[in-house]
Design an enzyme around this catalytic site. Structure first.
Site, PDB file in Angstrom:
ATOM      1  N   ASP A 194      27.767  27.304   7.541  1.00  0.00           N
ATOM      2  CA  ASP A 194      26.523  28.075   7.499  1.00  0.00           C
ATOM      3  C   ASP A 194      26.614  29.265   8.448  1.00  0.00           C
ATOM      4  OD1 ASP A 194      25.603  26.414   5.571  1.00  0.00           O
ATOM      5  OD2 ASP A 194      23.932  25.585   6.711  1.00  0.00           O
ATOM      6  N   TYR A 197      23.402  33.092   6.562  1.00  0.00           N
ATOM      7  CA  TYR A 197      22.096  32.778   5.969  1.00  0.00           C
ATOM      8  C   TYR A 197      21.567  33.919   5.107  1.00  0.00           C
ATOM      9  CZ  TYR A 197      21.918  28.438   8.542  1.00  0.00           C
ATOM     10  OH  TYR A 197      22.198  27.178   9.012  1.00  0.00           O
ATOM     11  N   ASN A 231      26.472  24.789   2.931  1.00  0.00           N
ATOM     12  CA  ASN A 231      25.640  25.032   1.748  1.00  0.00           C
ATOM     13  C   ASN A 231      25.156  26.481   1.666  1.00  0.00           C
ATOM     14  OD1 ASN A 231      24.071  23.882   4.077  1.00  0.00           O
ATOM     15  ND2 ASN A 231      22.324  24.519   2.824  1.00  0.00           N
ATOM     16  N   HIS A 316      30.615  19.779   6.755  1.00  0.00           N
ATOM     17  CA  HIS A 316      29.323  20.421   7.022  1.00  0.00           C
ATOM     18  C   HIS A 316      28.188  19.403   7.064  1.00  0.00           C
ATOM     19  CE1 HIS A 316      26.350  23.492   7.474  1.00  0.00           C
ATOM     20  NE2 HIS A 316      25.696  23.073   6.406  1.00  0.00           N
ATOM     21  N   HIS A 326      17.772  16.347   6.061  1.00  0.00           N
ATOM     22  CA  HIS A 326      19.061  16.113   5.383  1.00  0.00           C
ATOM     23  C   HIS A 326      19.529  14.669   5.536  1.00  0.00           C
ATOM     24  CE1 HIS A 326      19.094  20.382   4.849  1.00  0.00           C
ATOM     25  NE2 HIS A 326      19.255  20.640   6.126  1.00  0.00           N
ATOM     26  N   HIS A 353      24.787  21.346   9.517  1.00  0.00           N
ATOM     27  CA  HIS A 353      23.745  21.111   8.520  1.00  0.00           C
ATOM     28  C   HIS A 353      22.399  20.729   9.123  1.00  0.00           C
ATOM     29  CE1 HIS A 353      22.532  20.974   4.439  1.00  0.00           C
ATOM     30  NE2 HIS A 353      22.487  19.668   4.289  1.00  0.00           N
ATOM     31  N   HIS A 355      19.886  20.938  12.016  1.00  0.00           N
ATOM     32  CA  HIS A 355      19.743  21.940  13.070  1.00  0.00           C
ATOM     33  C   HIS A 355      19.274  21.306  14.374  1.00  0.00           C
ATOM     34  CE1 HIS A 355      19.085  24.889   9.501  1.00  0.00           C
ATOM     35  NE2 HIS A 355      20.345  24.507   9.627  1.00  0.00           N
TER      36      HIS A 355
END
Length: 466
Positions: A194, A197, A231, A316, A326, A353, A355
């Site tokens: 990531d 963004y 992702n 990730h 998640h 993934h 945060h």
């Protein structure tokens, strides 16, 4: 004077309370970060500044270019015209300058057209050496430097930085600055996915890939970042006609996947000093008979723990996660690969993934087969420690909702932004420290001495009782 009856009850209550907390799990940090929204830095911020001069190279970044660490891929963007695709490079204190010629590509994404994206592979570098390099021509030449790693070997010390889910907010800038100022200097960054963004902006605004590249250049141009696809690198947007996953990422960021026998840039391996690093893709097929599954099955027998004692895996999506965010998204990959990790004694798995920050005990759940009821993770000294480091500071903000009670496999968790340092000392010991952004650069909010699973497999997480 002896304790009175009520004092005894109070002491017993405190003891019982501590025991209950211990039985429930590890430590949930008492530090509470101020709840505030992550805000993007303005586009006229210094960190996004375009280098002076017409068509000057920008977004310069490097990564490892082979398996052994004797090659580097130099990448940059020229925004207006192709310009030069040559890198001039030389050893420190040497007057002999060498040239390597790269290639360039461009891509279109919806209503965006990229600049000219250059990638140049420099081979046959010497170990443990400082190199300078230049990109651009004339008045727009830009000069940088990097260090090659020491020769692959079991007892050479080496230090990695860990960053994930970075983005380009004020918090992102704080994370990168905190990492740069760390007294324990990382020599390379293991990035767990990531990046920019860009996909969170209207129509996946790919200008945000350019701003991120300029923002991170102050680190990425001087030490290799080892890329993991997350992702937010997928950029799959059929609603605007973009149906090829990972298009911006694959044009902009290179990995040395072919060198390790991989067929795609999203899963690969490298050796760096005393470490064998395996990078996996949470968002590519990994079921039985798929290319990623087959590659990983063939990769583990290649790991030589007498040469590279430390076995590190990057993914990730975390396999063990006690946050609401998640939750269990990494479960199917865990089911496919966890037994291999235990069999091959992986030392540590880093993920992003989520945060926030979390470190697990050494646990496994490989006995569970859906029907046998053995669905709780158990202490396993052949298993890796799982660390979630998706706390770089991106626009989506912190994951601050945790499952309660804290599960026993979770050793430490905190909803804060930060980075980590993994410092390998020799074949038996490595020191790990996580730094929250709110602290001074030398402060480590969570630490652990790792004992190598192959050379010194003693219990280094004694607080977990299965």
């Amino acid at each position: 004077m002896g304790l009175d009856f009520f004092s005894v009850l109070l002491v017993l209550g405190l003891v019982l309370n501590s025991l209950l907390l211990f039985c429930n799990g590890g430590l949930t940090s008492s530090f509470v970060r101020k709840v505030e929204k992550s805000i993007d830095m303005p586009l006229d911020s210094d960190v996004f500044r375009v280098p002076p001069g017409y068509n000057a190279p920008q977004q310069v970044h490097i990564t490892q270019g082979d398996v052994e660490g004797k090659a580097v891929i130099v990448s940059w963007v020229t925004p207006e015209a192709k310009g030069s695709n040559t890198v001039l490079y030389w050893k420190e204190n040497s007057s002999k300058k060498l040239r390597a010629r790269g290639k360039y590509n461009t891509y279109k994404f919806y209503n965006y057209t990229s600049g000219y994206i250059h990638h140049c592979l420099i081979r046959n570098l010497e170990y443990d050496t400082k190199y300078y390099y230049e990109v651009g021509v004339g008045k727009t030449k830009r000069k940088f430097w990097f260090y090659t790693p020491p020769e692959v070997g079991p007892d050479v010390p080496y230090t990695f930085g860990l960053i994930g889910d970075l983005g380009q907010t004020f918090d992102s800038n704080m994370t990168l600055t905190h990492y740069e100022n760390s007294p324990t200097k990382g020599q390379a960054v293991l990035f767990v996915g990531d990046i920019s963004y860009a996909d969170t902006y209207p129509n996946h605004d790919n200008n945000r890939w350019d701003t991120w590249g300029r923002f991170a250049e102050r680190s990425t141009a001087y030490q290799p970042w080892i890329w993991t696809a997350g992702n937010h690198e997928m950029d799959f947007a059929p609603e605007i006609g973009e149906t090829k996953p990972f298009k911006p990422f694959t044009h902009r960021y290179r990995t040395p996947y072919r060198a390790s026998g991989s067929t795609e840039p999203f899963w690969y391996s490298i050796k760096r000093g005393p470490a064998h690093i395996i990078v996996l893709s949470s968002y590519s097929a990994y079921g039985k008979y798929t290319p990623q599954y087959t590659w990983l099955e063939e990769e583990f027998p290649k790991v030589n723990r007498t040469e590279t004692p430390w076995l590190i895996v990057l993914v990730h999506s975390p396999w063990y996660n006690s946050y609401d965010y998640h939750f269990m998204e990494g479960e199917t990959m865990r089911v496919m690969f966890e037994s291999w990790f235990v069999k091959n004694k992986v030392d540590v798995v880093f993920a992003g993934h989520v945060h926030a920050y979390e470190r697990s005990e050494r646990i496994s759940n490989i006995a569970y087969n859906v029907v046998n009821g053995n669905c709780s993770p158990v202490k396993d000294q052949s298993a890796p420690v799982y660390i979630t480091i998706g706390d770089g500071g991106n626009i989506e903000g912190l994951a601050n909702k945790m499952t309660e009670p804290q599960p026993k496999y979770s050793a430490f968790r905190e909803a804060s932004f930060g980075h980590a340092i993994f410092s390998i000392k020799n074949r038996t010991h490595a020191h790990y420290g996580w730094h929250r952004n709110q602290d001074g650069c030398a402060v480590q909010a969570d630490t652990m001495w790792f004992h190598n699973r192959f050379w010194y497999p003693v219990d280094d997480s004694p607080s977990f009782d299965s």
